[in-house]
Design a protein around this motif. Structure first.
Motif, short mmCIF file in Angstrom:
data_model
loop_
_atom_site.label_atom_id
_atom_site.label_comp_id
_atom_site.label_asym_id
_atom_site.label_seq_id
_atom_site.Cartn_x
_atom_site.Cartn_y
_atom_site.Cartn_z
N ARG A 287 0.82 -1.20 0.00
CA ARG A 287 0.00 0.00 0.00
C ARG A 287 0.86 1.26 0.00
O ARG A 287 0.59 2.23 -0.72
CB ARG A 287 -0.92 0.00 1.21
N GLU A 288 1.93 1.25 0.79
CA GLU A 288 2.83 2.40 0.83
C GLU A 288 3.52 2.60 -0.52
O GLU A 288 3.66 3.74 -0.99
CB GLU A 288 3.87 2.19 1.93
N LYS B 190 1.79 9.28 -5.99
CA LYS B 190 2.32 10.63 -5.79
C LYS B 190 3.28 11.01 -6.93
O LYS B 190 3.26 12.13 -7.42
CB LYS B 190 3.03 10.72 -4.44
N GLU C 68 1.07 4.14 -2.85
CA GLU C 68 0.86 5.56 -2.56
C GLU C 68 2.00 6.41 -3.12
O GLU C 68 1.77 7.47 -3.70
CB GLU C 68 0.74 5.76 -1.05
#
Length: 233
Positions: free
Chosen positions: A81-82, A89, A85
């Motif tokens: 998930r990180e 970005k 993300e």
């Protein structure tokens, strides 16, 4: 009393059985197993209690393993998930940078065009004065002056054309209202209707933008002008 002694004696053996499930070496496991068998043989621990203790220890080990696996999966999910993300970005930042760069380039082009338009608009009256000087010299026989002014005008116009300026001089062409302003009409049946008969003042444009329309006269009384053939798309 004997029964209490039996129960109190069972507790250490059960702990030993539980400990045997987590032993890291074969010798420890063998030692605990021998102790458990001895306790059963001496009657200190019943076979049922031993079996129950073994089952509980195995169940605890399974639960611990399952929890470790769940924690590992949760950590992996958090890492994915990180990473997603950060990727999102990056993509958004890259898109914003492209948009900023495109807008900056467009603004620079607009400012450049506005500056050129302002310059050309301020120079057009100078061209008009040169043309009038040439016209005067032609009518009054000032040959020397005429040649000099004509050369200056030609050089001036050529310089502007190199920077994208287009001279609108539509004499003999079909009248185009977007680039010329009719200031009079001439009855001439020999030419198609709405033909530019004479140009009183030339016009100028940059690209498709007309800076000043040409001032012209147009013919009337002639045959209708044929529409241009449509080009195949």
């Amino acid at each position: 009393m004997a029964e209490e002694k039996k129960q109190s004696a069972a507790t250490p053996d059960e702990e030993q059985v539980d400990a045997s499930t987590g032993a890291s070496t074969a010798s420890d496991a063998t030692n605990v197993t021998d102790q458990a068998e001895a306790a059963v043989a001496s009657g200190e621990v019943s076979a049922e209690d031993l079996a129950e203790a073994v089952i509980e220890a195995e169940a605890a080990a399974i639960v611990d393993g399952a929890m470790d696996e769940v924690q590992a999966e949760a950590q992996a999910a958090d890492s994915q998930r990180e990473a997603a993300e950060w990727k999102d970005k990056y993509v958004r930042l890259h898109a914003e940078w492209d948009t900023y760069r495109r807008r900056t380039k467009e603004q620079q082009e607009v400012q450049k065009a506005l500056a050129a338009e302002k310059l050309v608009t301020s120079l057009i009256p100078v061209i008009d004065d040169l043309e009038r000087s040439i016209d005067y010299a032609e009518k009054n026989g000032e040959t020397g002056l005429l040649d000099g002014v004509r050369a200056v005008l030609t050089k001036f116009v050529n310089t502007l054309e190199k920077d994208g300026v287009v001279v609108i001089d539509p004499k003999g062409q079909a009248f185009e209202a977007l680039e010329a302003q009719a200031v009079g009409t001439v009855d001439d049946p020999s030419q198609p209707d709405e033909t530019v008969n004479d140009v009183y003042q030339r016009g100028y444009k940059i690209g498709s933008k007309v800076l000043r329309p040409a001032m012209v006269t147009v013919t009337t009384g002639g045959p209708k002008r044929e529409k241009p053939a449509e080009q195949d798309s």
